[in-house]
Write a protein that holds these residues in place. Structure first.
Motif: not given
Length: 156
Positions: A1, A100, A103, A105-108, A116, A119, A121, A136
């Protein structure tokens, strides 16, 4: 991040008019609020976009441009802007490269299902290209006003 005091990752992405918008376009001229949101025309995303639009003149008075980013394409962005008379540029990150780099693009997890996604932000980038605020997991309600306060603090 990403963290404050780092230089913001460079980017170029098409806006709602398919015109490329690059971070370098603003260096030395404008602060940039770069906010990421999951999808056009969904409840939280609409609240956030409308609130940024309502404050567009105040951001401009503080030499700040507001750019929204999602993985929707330029046509979707144009429809979203037209439907709500939005006053911010929306960037199309259809390949996810910008997500990307920042940072987001994350698992939710929603209702016990993991997948994915973006988030929500926001990044405040000063005129030198440095990150001065990184957040974030943003709550869309009142967020634009809070970011305006961050930008006002840059001017003082």
């Amino acid at each position: 991040m990403l963290q404050p005091e780092q230089f913001a990752p460079p980017f170029c992405a098409p806006n709602q008019s398919s015109r490329p918008v690059c971070l370098a376009d603003f260096k030395g001229l404008k602060n940039v609020i770069l906010y990421f949101y999951p999808r056009d025309d969904t409840p939280g995303c609409t609240v956030e976009a409308n609130q940024f639009s309502q404050l567009a003149d105040e951001f401009a008075q503080h030499d700040t441009v507001v750019l929204g980013v999602s993985r929707d394409d330029s046509d979707s962005h144009q429809a979203f802007i037209s439907k709500f008379d939005l006053r911010v540029d929306l960037l199309a990150d259809t390949d996810g490269e910008l997500c990307d780099k920042y940072g987001v693009w994350q698992e939710k997890e929603k209702n016990g299902v993991k997948k994915m996604g973006i988030v929500r932000s926001t990044f405040v980038i000063d005129k030198t290209g440095k990150l001065v605020h990184v957040e974030y997991g943003v709550d869309p309600e009142g967020h634009a006003q809070a970011m305006l306060e961050k930008v006002r603090a840059l001017a003082s």
